[in-house]
Enzyme design. Sequence first.
Site, PDB file in Angstrom:
ATOM      1  N   GLN A 179      51.414  49.746  38.411  1.00 24.30           N
ATOM      2  CA  GLN A 179      51.649  49.605  36.969  1.00 24.30           C
ATOM      3  C   GLN A 179      52.548  50.730  36.462  1.00 24.30           C
ATOM      4  OE1 GLN A 179      50.703  47.043  34.865  1.00 24.30           O
ATOM      5  NE2 GLN A 179      52.118  48.136  33.527  1.00 24.30           N
ATOM      6  N   ASP A 182      56.352  42.665  42.567  1.00 27.54           N
ATOM      7  CA  ASP A 182      57.200  43.163  41.475  1.00 27.54           C
ATOM      8  C   ASP A 182      58.656  43.273  41.917  1.00 27.54           C
ATOM      9  OD1 ASP A 182      56.081  43.375  39.003  1.00 27.54           O
ATOM     10  OD2 ASP A 182      55.356  45.432  39.237  1.00 27.54           O
ATOM     11  N   LYS A 220      46.760  41.458  32.434  1.00 28.55           N
ATOM     12  CA  LYS A 220      47.035  40.881  33.760  1.00 28.55           C
ATOM     13  C   LYS A 220      45.739  40.397  34.401  1.00 28.55           C
ATOM     14  CE  LYS A 220      51.263  43.479  34.455  1.00 28.55           C
ATOM     15  NZ  LYS A 220      51.943  44.648  34.997  1.00 28.55           N
TER      16      LYS A 220
END
Length: 286
Positions: free
Chosen positions: A98, A121, A54
């Site tokens: 994460q 997200d 990422k």
Amino acid sequence: MKTVILNGKSRAAELLLDLKGLVERLVSTYNVTPKLAIILVGDNIQSSIYVRNKLARAREVGILAEVVKFDANCPIESVLNSISRLNIDPSVHAIIVQSPLPSGWNFGLISQAIAPEKDVDGLHPLNVGKLASKLNQGFVPCTALACLELARLASFEFAGKLAVVVGRSNIVGRPLGQLLLNNDATVVICHRHTSELKEITTQGDLVVLATGQPKYFTKDYFKPGSIVLDVGISKVDGQLFGDVDFASLIGYVSYITPVPGGVGPMTIAYLLSNTVQSFRSHLGLN
Ligand code: NDP
């Protein structure tokens, strides 16, 4: 039958190139740089690899990305306090946690703490609700967006077609089910308690596997000519595998994603796309 291997890596590269141009234009016009904060708890090797990828892709498109690291044994309050600070930091436009978190950590509690307008997200209940009620204004989880685009690349027609999603997690199965439904597919979501799983998956025109069971889904789980999207990533003896027994499906299904190089790179591209969307909102452009 000829099986087309959907190249997520090259489609992701196209998306990232477009994003790079957009970011360059925004930065030169507004003199502000988009910034993503990634919260990483513990030292899970797989998570560290995801984060490294990422960071690399973010750098390529001109997005600042910062990792905020926590020890797996730290109190959850430390993470929640850090999220509170990031929520009100005007230089941070996007925040993700994460996954997977170390066992025992309450992912729901942490994702609820992220300000919905920075929740790229799409896991905050407000964003989940917007997707479920088809409001089209919130952030949608990146892997679900990745799968939708891959289904489109495979010319999946949605209306009148059956999409079967195996896996019901908040980050993949559930939001993908909603997206497919919102696009007029008929959707079945399966999980460990689904009986006669094979009877269901063999009816699917599109079958998405997101279980984390390496090479579990063999040819007999699919009907000939179906489209197969393999979300799962597992490391076995140092090698990456998807949920699908890939080799056995070549020449049998019409489209399939490889692991690696399928859903993974697309997920990162959509994370950065959501980050730019959040940045644009911050600039008052959306
Ligand atoms: P979770 O463990 O949260 O969810 C797994 C789901 O699969 C659960 O719903 C579980 O059912 C179901 N499941 C597991 N085994 C079976 C089985 N034998 N039959 C039917 N259902 C089963 O995982 P995630 O959703 O977070 O991730 C799934 C996989 O996708 C992992 O390999 C992960 O690494 C990968 N992943 C890949 C991404 C990418 O970008 N390519 C992004 C995110 C994840 P139940 O709910 O009943 O337990």
